[in-house]
Scaffold this motif. Sequence first.
Motif, PDB file in Angstrom:
ATOM      1  N   ASP A 124      39.263  46.327  27.944  1.00  0.00           N
ATOM      2  CA  ASP A 124      40.219  45.888  28.952  1.00  0.00           C
ATOM      3  C   ASP A 124      41.202  47.002  29.301  1.00  0.00           C
ATOM      4  OD1 ASP A 124      40.753  43.723  30.621  1.00  0.00           O
ATOM      5  OD2 ASP A 124      42.398  43.005  29.378  1.00  0.00           O
ATOM      6  N   GLY A 146      42.087  46.620  33.048  1.00  0.00           N
ATOM      7  CA  GLY A 146      42.238  45.181  33.157  1.00  0.00           C
ATOM      8  C   GLY A 146      41.079  44.498  33.855  1.00  0.00           C
ATOM      9  N   SER A 177      46.891  44.491  28.528  1.00  0.00           N
ATOM     10  CA  SER A 177      46.321  45.302  29.601  1.00  0.00           C
ATOM     11  C   SER A 177      46.995  44.925  30.920  1.00  0.00           C
ATOM     12  CB  SER A 177      44.816  45.038  29.694  1.00  0.00           C
ATOM     13  OG  SER A 177      44.580  43.826  30.389  1.00  0.00           O
ATOM     14  N   GLN A 220      45.940  43.090  33.104  1.00  0.00           N
ATOM     15  CA  GLN A 220      45.723  41.672  33.408  1.00  0.00           C
ATOM     16  C   GLN A 220      46.175  40.759  32.269  1.00  0.00           C
ATOM     17  OE1 GLN A 220      41.665  40.438  34.006  1.00  0.00           O
ATOM     18  NE2 GLN A 220      40.921  41.327  32.097  1.00  0.00           N
ATOM     19  N   GLY A 221      46.847  41.322  31.289  1.00  0.00           N
ATOM     20  CA  GLY A 221      47.370  40.527  30.175  1.00  0.00           C
ATOM     21  C   GLY A 221      46.398  40.442  29.020  1.00  0.00           C
ATOM     22  N   ARG A 222      45.234  39.867  29.268  1.00  0.00           N
ATOM     23  CA  ARG A 222      44.183  39.779  28.257  1.00  0.00           C
ATOM     24  C   ARG A 222      42.862  39.547  28.980  1.00  0.00           C
ATOM     25  NH1 ARG A 222      46.228  33.874  26.556  1.00  0.00           N
ATOM     26  NH2 ARG A 222      44.893  32.615  27.919  1.00  0.00           N
ATOM     27  N   THR A 276      42.430  43.997  39.059  1.00  0.00           N
ATOM     28  CA  THR A 276      41.957  43.415  37.810  1.00  0.00           C
ATOM     29  C   THR A 276      40.999  42.260  38.071  1.00  0.00           C
ATOM     30  OG1 THR A 276      43.660  41.706  37.566  1.00  0.00           O
ATOM     31  CG2 THR A 276      44.231  43.938  36.820  1.00  0.00           C
ATOM     32  N   ARG A 329      41.322  39.304  36.836  1.00  0.00           N
ATOM     33  CA  ARG A 329      42.151  38.131  37.130  1.00  0.00           C
ATOM     34  C   ARG A 329      42.590  38.120  38.593  1.00  0.00           C
ATOM     35  NH1 ARG A 329      43.608  35.066  32.976  1.00  0.00           N
ATOM     36  NH2 ARG A 329      43.005  35.878  30.938  1.00  0.00           N
ATOM     37  N   ASP A 330      42.887  39.277  39.142  1.00  0.00           N
ATOM     38  CA  ASP A 330      43.209  39.348  40.570  1.00  0.00           C
ATOM     39  C   ASP A 330      42.047  38.815  41.407  1.00  0.00           C
ATOM     40  OD1 ASP A 330      45.700  40.528  40.114  1.00  0.00           O
ATOM     41  OD2 ASP A 330      44.907  42.569  40.285  1.00  0.00           O
ATOM     42  N   ASN A 347      48.260  35.938  35.092  1.00  0.00           N
ATOM     43  CA  ASN A 347      48.345  36.939  34.031  1.00  0.00           C
ATOM     44  C   ASN A 347      49.111  36.330  32.860  1.00  0.00           C
ATOM     45  OD1 ASN A 347      49.291  39.093  32.353  1.00  0.00           O
ATOM     46  ND2 ASN A 347      48.979  40.538  34.018  1.00  0.00           N
TER      47      ASN A 347
END
Length: 412
Positions: free
Chosen positions: A107, A112, A177, A179-181, A396, A398-399, A405
Amino acid sequence: MHLNLNLREVGFHRAGWRHPSSTPDRILDADYFADIAQTAERGLFDAVFLADSPVVFGNREPLVQSLEPLTQLSALAARTSHIGLIGTVTTTYHEPYEVAERFASLDQLSGGRAGINVVTSAGDAIARNFGHDSHPQPEQRYERASEFVDTLYALWAGDRFTNSRFSVDAPSPWHPSPQGRPVIVQAGASPSGRHMAATHAEAVYTGSSTIPNGIEFLRDVKARAVALGRSPDSIKILPGIVPYIGATEAEGKALEAELEELARREQDPIARLGVELGADLSGFDPDRPLPFDELPERKAGTSRTIRLRTWTEQENLSLRQLAEVLVRSLGVIHWTVAGTGEQIADELEAWYRAGAADGFNVLVPLHPRGVRDFVDQVVPVLQRRGLFRTEYEGATLRDHLGLANPALARTA
Protein backbone atom coordinates in the motif's frame (compact mmCIF):
# COMPACT_ATOMS: atom_id res chain seq x y z
CA MET A 1 -20.01 1.84 -12.50
CA HIS A 2 -16.82 0.18 -11.27
CA LEU A 3 -14.67 -2.17 -13.36
CA ASN A 4 -12.13 -4.65 -12.06
CA LEU A 5 -9.94 -6.91 -14.24
CA ASN A 6 -9.10 -10.45 -13.20
CA LEU A 7 -5.47 -11.15 -14.09
CA ARG A 8 -5.72 -14.90 -14.69
CA GLU A 9 -2.62 -15.89 -16.62
CA VAL A 10 -4.12 -16.94 -19.98
CA GLY A 11 -7.72 -15.87 -19.46
CA PHE A 12 -10.91 -17.56 -18.31
CA HIS A 13 -11.45 -20.10 -21.04
CA ARG A 14 -9.87 -23.49 -20.38
CA ALA A 15 -8.53 -23.57 -23.96
CA GLY A 16 -7.32 -19.97 -23.92
CA TRP A 17 -3.71 -21.10 -23.85
CA ARG A 18 -4.21 -22.92 -27.18
CA HIS A 19 -5.60 -19.92 -29.09
CA PRO A 20 -3.26 -18.41 -31.75
CA SER A 21 -3.41 -15.00 -30.06
CA SER A 22 -2.34 -16.42 -26.69
CA THR A 23 1.27 -16.39 -25.49
CA PRO A 24 1.39 -19.02 -22.72
CA ASP A 25 5.18 -19.05 -22.86
CA ARG A 26 5.13 -15.56 -21.28
CA ILE A 27 3.19 -16.29 -18.11
CA LEU A 28 6.36 -15.98 -16.01
CA ASP A 29 7.38 -12.75 -17.79
CA ALA A 30 6.87 -9.56 -15.76
CA ASP A 31 6.45 -7.56 -18.96
CA TYR A 32 3.49 -9.72 -19.99
CA PHE A 33 1.47 -8.83 -16.89
CA ALA A 34 2.66 -5.23 -16.98
CA ASP A 35 1.28 -4.90 -20.52
CA ILE A 36 -2.10 -6.26 -19.41
CA ALA A 37 -2.25 -4.04 -16.30
CA GLN A 38 -1.20 -0.98 -18.30
CA THR A 39 -3.95 -1.68 -20.84
CA ALA A 40 -6.49 -1.90 -18.00
CA GLU A 41 -5.13 1.37 -16.61
CA ARG A 42 -5.50 2.95 -20.05
CA GLY A 43 -9.12 1.83 -19.82
CA LEU A 44 -9.40 3.54 -16.39
CA PHE A 45 -10.26 0.31 -14.55
CA ASP A 46 -10.56 0.60 -10.77
CA ALA A 47 -8.22 -2.34 -10.14
CA VAL A 48 -6.58 -5.52 -11.31
CA PHE A 49 -7.15 -8.61 -9.21
CA LEU A 50 -5.07 -11.74 -8.65
CA ALA A 51 -6.75 -14.86 -7.35
CA ASP A 52 -4.68 -17.47 -5.54
CA SER A 53 -5.08 -20.94 -4.10
CA PRO A 54 -2.18 -22.55 -2.25
CA VAL A 55 -2.60 -25.92 -3.92
CA VAL A 56 -1.87 -27.37 -7.36
CA PHE A 57 -4.94 -28.68 -9.18
CA GLY A 58 -3.02 -30.75 -11.75
CA ASN A 59 -4.49 -30.57 -15.25
CA ARG A 60 -7.85 -29.15 -14.13
CA GLU A 61 -6.79 -25.58 -14.92
CA PRO A 62 -3.61 -25.55 -17.02
CA LEU A 63 -1.23 -22.63 -16.87
CA VAL A 64 -2.88 -20.66 -14.07
CA GLN A 65 -1.95 -19.58 -10.55
CA SER A 66 1.77 -19.83 -11.16
CA LEU A 67 2.99 -16.68 -9.37
CA GLU A 68 2.52 -15.55 -5.78
CA PRO A 69 0.15 -12.51 -5.81
CA LEU A 70 2.01 -10.06 -3.57
CA THR A 71 5.27 -10.53 -5.46
CA GLN A 72 3.51 -10.03 -8.77
CA LEU A 73 1.54 -6.99 -7.60
CA SER A 74 4.69 -5.38 -6.24
CA ALA A 75 6.22 -5.62 -9.71
CA LEU A 76 3.05 -4.11 -11.21
CA ALA A 77 3.09 -1.25 -8.68
CA ALA A 78 6.32 -0.03 -10.26
CA ARG A 79 4.87 -0.25 -13.79
CA THR A 80 1.53 1.52 -13.17
CA SER A 81 0.48 4.77 -11.54
CA HIS A 82 -3.26 4.74 -10.76
CA ILE A 83 -4.89 1.34 -11.05
CA GLY A 84 -5.67 -0.58 -7.85
CA LEU A 85 -3.77 -3.76 -6.99
CA ILE A 86 -5.78 -6.51 -5.25
CA GLY A 87 -4.28 -9.81 -4.12
CA THR A 88 -5.70 -12.90 -2.41
CA VAL A 89 -4.69 -14.28 0.99
CA THR A 90 -6.16 -17.20 2.92
CA THR A 91 -6.97 -16.30 6.52
CA THR A 92 -7.13 -19.99 7.44
CA TYR A 93 -3.41 -20.66 6.97
CA HIS A 94 -1.69 -17.32 7.57
CA GLU A 95 -1.22 -15.03 10.56
CA PRO A 96 -2.43 -11.42 10.78
CA TYR A 97 0.92 -9.76 11.45
CA GLU A 98 2.64 -11.15 8.34
CA VAL A 99 -0.36 -10.32 6.14
CA ALA A 100 -0.69 -6.82 7.63
CA GLU A 101 3.01 -6.17 7.04
CA ARG A 102 3.02 -7.37 3.44
CA PHE A 103 -0.09 -5.43 2.40
CA ALA A 104 0.91 -2.30 4.33
CA SER A 105 4.18 -2.39 2.42
CA LEU A 106 2.43 -2.77 -0.94
CA ASP A 107 0.00 0.00 0.00
CA GLN A 108 2.83 2.41 0.84
CA LEU A 109 4.95 1.56 -2.21
CA SER A 110 1.98 1.91 -4.56
CA GLY A 111 0.75 5.21 -3.11
CA GLY A 112 -2.39 3.75 -1.57
CA ARG A 113 -3.56 1.34 -4.27
CA ALA A 114 -3.59 -2.00 -2.42
CA GLY A 115 -6.54 -4.26 -1.73
CA ILE A 116 -6.67 -7.64 0.00
CA ASN A 117 -9.09 -10.36 -1.10
CA VAL A 118 -9.81 -12.32 2.07
CA VAL A 119 -10.64 -16.00 1.52
CA THR A 120 -10.94 -19.00 3.81
CA SER A 121 -9.89 -21.55 1.13
CA ALA A 122 -11.45 -24.94 0.49
CA GLY A 123 -10.31 -28.55 0.54
CA ASP A 124 -8.14 -30.95 2.48
CA ALA A 125 -5.40 -30.74 -0.18
CA ILE A 126 -4.73 -27.15 0.88
CA ALA A 127 -4.72 -28.18 4.55
CA ARG A 128 -2.05 -30.79 3.88
CA ASN A 129 0.19 -28.16 2.27
CA PHE A 130 0.26 -26.41 5.65
CA GLY A 131 0.81 -29.53 7.74
CA HIS A 132 -2.82 -30.25 8.67
CA ASP A 133 -4.79 -33.43 8.05
CA SER A 134 -8.08 -31.79 7.12
CA HIS A 135 -9.67 -28.44 6.36
CA PRO A 136 -11.70 -26.74 9.13
CA GLN A 137 -15.48 -26.58 9.03
CA PRO A 138 -16.98 -23.44 7.38
CA GLU A 139 -18.15 -21.94 10.69
CA GLN A 140 -14.67 -22.20 12.16
CA ARG A 141 -13.08 -20.74 9.05
CA TYR A 142 -15.37 -17.72 8.94
CA GLU A 143 -15.07 -17.05 12.67
CA ARG A 144 -11.30 -17.05 12.31
CA ALA A 145 -11.53 -14.87 9.17
CA SER A 146 -13.62 -12.22 10.93
CA GLU A 147 -11.26 -12.05 13.90
CA PHE A 148 -8.33 -12.07 11.48
CA VAL A 149 -9.64 -8.95 9.71
CA ASP A 150 -10.37 -7.21 13.03
CA THR A 151 -6.73 -7.84 13.92
CA LEU A 152 -5.57 -6.42 10.58
CA TYR A 153 -7.49 -3.23 11.35
CA ALA A 154 -5.77 -2.94 14.72
CA LEU A 155 -2.32 -3.58 13.26
CA TRP A 156 -2.78 -1.03 10.48
CA ALA A 157 -4.11 1.54 12.99
CA GLY A 158 -1.23 0.92 15.43
CA ASP A 159 -3.56 -0.17 18.23
CA ARG A 160 -3.12 -2.75 20.95
CA PHE A 161 -5.75 -5.43 20.46
CA THR A 162 -6.87 -8.84 21.69
CA ASN A 163 -9.66 -11.20 20.64
CA SER A 164 -10.23 -14.93 21.17
CA ARG A 165 -7.64 -15.99 18.57
CA PHE A 166 -5.13 -13.15 18.10
CA SER A 167 -3.33 -10.56 20.15
CA VAL A 168 -1.47 -7.39 19.14
CA ASP A 169 0.89 -6.64 22.02
CA ALA A 170 2.64 -3.55 20.71
CA PRO A 171 1.89 -0.81 18.18
CA SER A 172 2.98 -1.68 14.66
CA PRO A 173 5.70 0.31 12.89
CA TRP A 174 3.64 1.20 9.81
CA HIS A 175 2.16 4.60 9.06
CA PRO A 176 -1.16 4.95 7.24
CA SER A 177 -0.87 5.02 3.47
CA PRO A 178 -2.50 7.78 1.37
CA GLN A 179 -5.73 5.73 1.50
CA GLY A 180 -5.47 4.92 5.21
CA ARG A 181 -5.33 1.15 4.87
CA PRO A 182 -5.79 -1.48 2.14
CA VAL A 183 -9.30 -2.11 0.82
CA ILE A 184 -10.93 -5.33 2.08
CA VAL A 185 -12.41 -7.53 -0.68
CA GLN A 186 -14.37 -10.75 -0.19
CA ALA A 187 -16.36 -13.39 -2.07
CA GLY A 188 -18.87 -15.85 -0.63
CA ALA A 189 -22.48 -16.83 -1.26
CA SER A 190 -23.20 -18.91 1.85
CA PRO A 191 -24.94 -17.28 4.84
CA SER A 192 -21.57 -17.16 6.62
CA GLY A 193 -19.94 -15.65 3.55
CA ARG A 194 -22.64 -13.00 3.23
CA HIS A 195 -22.33 -12.13 6.90
CA MET A 196 -18.56 -11.82 6.49
CA ALA A 197 -19.08 -9.55 3.48
CA ALA A 198 -21.57 -7.38 5.33
CA THR A 199 -19.28 -7.10 8.34
CA HIS A 200 -15.96 -6.35 6.68
CA ALA A 201 -15.97 -6.21 2.87
CA GLU A 202 -15.67 -2.98 0.94
CA ALA A 203 -15.93 -4.77 -2.41
CA VAL A 204 -17.54 -8.16 -3.03
CA TYR A 205 -16.96 -10.51 -5.95
CA THR A 206 -20.00 -12.62 -6.71
CA GLY A 207 -21.05 -15.27 -9.20
CA SER A 208 -24.50 -13.86 -10.04
CA SER A 209 -25.58 -15.18 -13.45
CA THR A 210 -28.90 -13.36 -13.98
CA ILE A 211 -30.27 -9.93 -13.11
CA PRO A 212 -32.80 -11.33 -10.58
CA ASN A 213 -30.21 -13.27 -8.58
CA GLY A 214 -27.84 -10.30 -8.87
CA ILE A 215 -30.51 -8.06 -7.35
CA GLU A 216 -31.18 -10.57 -4.57
CA PHE A 217 -27.52 -10.87 -3.65
CA LEU A 218 -26.86 -7.11 -3.72
CA ARG A 219 -29.93 -6.26 -1.65
CA ASP A 220 -29.29 -9.00 0.88
CA VAL A 221 -25.63 -8.13 1.50
CA LYS A 222 -26.31 -4.39 1.69
CA ALA A 223 -29.25 -4.92 4.04
CA ARG A 224 -27.02 -7.01 6.29
CA ALA A 225 -24.40 -4.24 6.20
CA VAL A 226 -26.98 -1.58 7.12
CA ALA A 227 -28.18 -3.75 10.03
CA LEU A 228 -24.59 -3.72 11.29
CA GLY A 229 -24.48 0.07 11.17
CA ARG A 230 -22.74 0.49 7.83
CA SER A 231 -23.75 2.67 4.90
CA PRO A 232 -24.92 0.73 1.82
CA ASP A 233 -22.47 2.81 -0.22
CA SER A 234 -19.55 1.48 1.85
CA ILE A 235 -19.74 -1.90 0.09
CA LYS A 236 -19.53 -2.39 -3.69
CA ILE A 237 -21.04 -5.52 -5.29
CA LEU A 238 -19.15 -6.68 -8.41
CA PRO A 239 -20.58 -9.70 -10.29
CA GLY A 240 -18.28 -11.48 -12.71
CA ILE A 241 -18.74 -11.21 -16.47
CA VAL A 242 -16.99 -13.31 -19.13
CA PRO A 243 -17.21 -11.26 -22.38
CA TYR A 244 -16.52 -12.62 -25.89
CA ILE A 245 -16.11 -9.46 -27.96
CA GLY A 246 -16.19 -9.07 -31.75
CA ALA A 247 -16.68 -6.34 -34.34
CA THR A 248 -20.04 -8.01 -35.00
CA GLU A 249 -22.24 -10.25 -32.90
CA ALA A 250 -21.32 -13.15 -35.17
CA GLU A 251 -17.60 -12.53 -34.53
CA GLY A 252 -18.11 -12.54 -30.77
CA LYS A 253 -20.01 -15.82 -30.91
CA ALA A 254 -17.45 -17.24 -33.34
CA LEU A 255 -14.66 -16.53 -30.84
CA GLU A 256 -16.53 -18.47 -28.16
CA ALA A 257 -17.15 -21.34 -30.61
CA GLU A 258 -13.50 -21.33 -31.69
CA LEU A 259 -12.32 -21.70 -28.10
CA GLU A 260 -14.77 -24.52 -27.53
CA GLU A 261 -13.40 -26.26 -30.61
CA LEU A 262 -9.89 -25.94 -29.20
CA ALA A 263 -10.87 -27.33 -25.82
CA ARG A 264 -9.82 -30.83 -24.95
CA ARG A 265 -11.97 -32.98 -22.68
CA GLU A 266 -9.71 -35.14 -20.60
CA GLN A 267 -12.50 -36.33 -18.30
CA ASP A 268 -16.24 -36.95 -18.45
CA PRO A 269 -17.96 -33.66 -17.44
CA ILE A 270 -20.27 -35.35 -14.90
CA ALA A 271 -17.36 -37.16 -13.27
CA ARG A 272 -15.48 -33.88 -13.14
CA LEU A 273 -18.45 -32.17 -11.46
CA GLY A 274 -18.45 -35.02 -8.96
CA VAL A 275 -14.86 -34.17 -8.06
CA GLU A 276 -15.91 -30.54 -7.55
CA LEU A 277 -18.73 -31.61 -5.22
CA GLY A 278 -16.84 -34.39 -3.49
CA ALA A 279 -19.46 -36.98 -4.46
CA ASP A 280 -20.01 -39.89 -6.85
CA LEU A 281 -22.69 -38.68 -9.29
CA SER A 282 -22.79 -41.82 -11.43
CA GLY A 283 -26.01 -43.03 -9.77
CA PHE A 284 -28.04 -39.94 -10.65
CA ASP A 285 -30.10 -39.48 -13.81
CA PRO A 286 -28.01 -37.20 -16.06
CA ASP A 287 -31.14 -35.82 -17.75
CA ARG A 288 -32.79 -34.64 -14.52
CA PRO A 289 -31.68 -31.88 -12.12
CA LEU A 290 -29.09 -32.96 -9.57
CA PRO A 291 -30.82 -33.61 -6.19
CA PHE A 292 -28.47 -31.61 -3.98
CA ASP A 293 -30.23 -32.77 -0.81
CA GLU A 294 -28.99 -36.30 -1.51
CA LEU A 295 -25.32 -35.31 -1.65
CA PRO A 296 -23.10 -36.06 1.34
CA GLU A 297 -22.32 -33.18 3.67
CA ARG A 298 -19.15 -31.40 2.62
CA LYS A 299 -16.57 -29.68 4.75
CA ALA A 300 -15.37 -27.41 1.92
CA GLY A 301 -16.80 -25.15 -0.74
CA THR A 302 -20.17 -24.36 0.87
CA SER A 303 -20.57 -21.11 -1.09
CA ARG A 304 -19.81 -22.92 -4.31
CA THR A 305 -22.38 -25.66 -3.65
CA ILE A 306 -25.04 -23.06 -2.89
CA ARG A 307 -24.29 -21.24 -6.13
CA LEU A 308 -24.48 -24.46 -8.13
CA ARG A 309 -27.81 -25.35 -6.54
CA THR A 310 -29.26 -21.90 -7.15
CA TRP A 311 -28.05 -21.93 -10.73
CA THR A 312 -29.57 -25.37 -11.32
CA GLU A 313 -32.94 -24.31 -9.91
CA GLN A 314 -33.14 -20.94 -11.64
CA GLU A 315 -32.04 -22.23 -15.04
CA ASN A 316 -33.80 -25.62 -14.70
CA LEU A 317 -30.56 -27.39 -15.66
CA SER A 318 -30.22 -31.15 -15.89
CA LEU A 319 -27.18 -32.75 -14.30
CA ARG A 320 -25.69 -33.17 -17.78
CA GLN A 321 -26.31 -29.51 -18.70
CA LEU A 322 -24.84 -28.26 -15.43
CA ALA A 323 -21.72 -30.38 -15.92
CA GLU A 324 -21.34 -29.28 -19.56
CA VAL A 325 -21.63 -25.59 -18.68
CA LEU A 326 -19.12 -25.89 -15.85
CA VAL A 327 -16.61 -27.64 -18.09
CA ARG A 328 -16.92 -24.88 -20.69
CA SER A 329 -16.44 -22.16 -18.09
CA LEU A 330 -13.61 -23.76 -16.07
CA GLY A 331 -16.08 -24.18 -13.23
CA VAL A 332 -16.72 -20.45 -12.95
CA ILE A 333 -20.35 -19.60 -12.20
CA HIS A 334 -20.47 -16.28 -14.00
CA TRP A 335 -22.56 -14.48 -16.54
CA THR A 336 -21.20 -15.03 -20.08
CA VAL A 337 -21.94 -12.66 -23.00
CA ALA A 338 -20.88 -12.80 -26.66
CA GLY A 339 -21.34 -9.87 -29.05
CA THR A 340 -20.16 -6.41 -30.01
CA GLY A 341 -18.83 -3.83 -27.61
CA GLU A 342 -22.14 -2.00 -27.91
CA GLN A 343 -24.14 -5.13 -27.07
CA ILE A 344 -21.97 -5.97 -24.08
CA ALA A 345 -22.28 -2.37 -22.86
CA ASP A 346 -26.09 -2.76 -23.21
CA GLU A 347 -25.98 -5.77 -20.89
CA LEU A 348 -23.74 -4.05 -18.34
CA GLU A 349 -26.02 -1.02 -18.34
CA ALA A 350 -29.10 -3.21 -17.86
CA TRP A 351 -27.58 -4.91 -14.80
CA TYR A 352 -26.33 -1.63 -13.38
CA ARG A 353 -29.61 0.27 -13.82
CA ALA A 354 -31.62 -2.66 -12.47
CA GLY A 355 -29.66 -2.53 -9.21
CA ALA A 356 -28.01 -5.92 -9.74
CA ALA A 357 -24.46 -4.53 -9.56
CA ASP A 358 -22.33 -1.56 -8.53
CA GLY A 359 -19.87 -2.63 -11.21
CA PHE A 360 -18.26 -5.74 -12.60
CA ASN A 361 -15.32 -8.09 -12.21
CA VAL A 362 -14.24 -8.64 -15.83
CA LEU A 363 -12.94 -12.15 -16.55
CA VAL A 364 -11.82 -12.09 -20.17
CA PRO A 365 -11.60 -15.49 -21.90
CA LEU A 366 -8.21 -14.65 -23.43
CA HIS A 367 -5.20 -12.64 -22.31
CA PRO A 368 -3.81 -10.35 -23.60
CA ARG A 369 -6.39 -9.90 -26.37
CA GLY A 370 -9.43 -9.83 -24.12
CA VAL A 371 -8.53 -6.77 -22.10
CA ARG A 372 -7.58 -4.82 -25.25
CA ASP A 373 -10.92 -5.68 -26.83
CA PHE A 374 -12.80 -4.60 -23.70
CA VAL A 375 -10.88 -1.35 -23.30
CA ASP A 376 -11.15 -0.40 -26.97
CA GLN A 377 -14.70 -1.58 -27.70
CA VAL A 378 -16.73 -1.59 -24.46
CA VAL A 379 -15.28 1.18 -22.29
CA PRO A 380 -15.82 3.99 -24.88
CA VAL A 381 -19.51 3.04 -25.16
CA LEU A 382 -19.93 3.18 -21.37
CA GLN A 383 -18.16 6.55 -21.30
CA ARG A 384 -20.42 8.00 -24.03
CA ARG A 385 -23.43 6.92 -21.98
CA GLY A 386 -22.09 8.58 -18.83
CA LEU A 387 -21.76 5.26 -17.04
CA PHE A 388 -17.99 5.19 -16.58
CA ARG A 389 -15.25 7.68 -15.78
CA THR A 390 -13.32 9.50 -18.50
CA GLU A 391 -10.35 10.11 -16.23
CA TYR A 392 -9.13 9.07 -12.80
CA GLU A 393 -10.38 11.59 -10.26
CA GLY A 394 -8.07 10.40 -7.50
CA ALA A 395 -4.89 8.41 -6.98
CA THR A 396 -5.90 5.67 -4.54
CA LEU A 397 -8.06 2.56 -4.80
CA ARG A 398 -10.45 4.07 -2.26
CA ASP A 399 -10.76 7.14 -4.48
CA HIS A 400 -11.69 4.93 -7.45
CA LEU A 401 -14.28 2.98 -5.45
CA GLY A 402 -15.70 6.03 -3.66
CA LEU A 403 -14.78 4.66 -0.23
CA ALA A 404 -13.92 6.65 2.90
CA ASN A 405 -10.34 6.91 4.17
CA PRO A 406 -10.32 5.22 7.63
CA ALA A 407 -7.29 7.20 8.76
CA LEU A 408 -9.17 10.45 8.16
CA ALA A 409 -12.20 9.10 10.02
CA ARG A 410 -10.04 8.36 13.06
CA THR A 411 -8.76 11.93 13.26
CA ALA A 412 -12.10 13.63 12.53
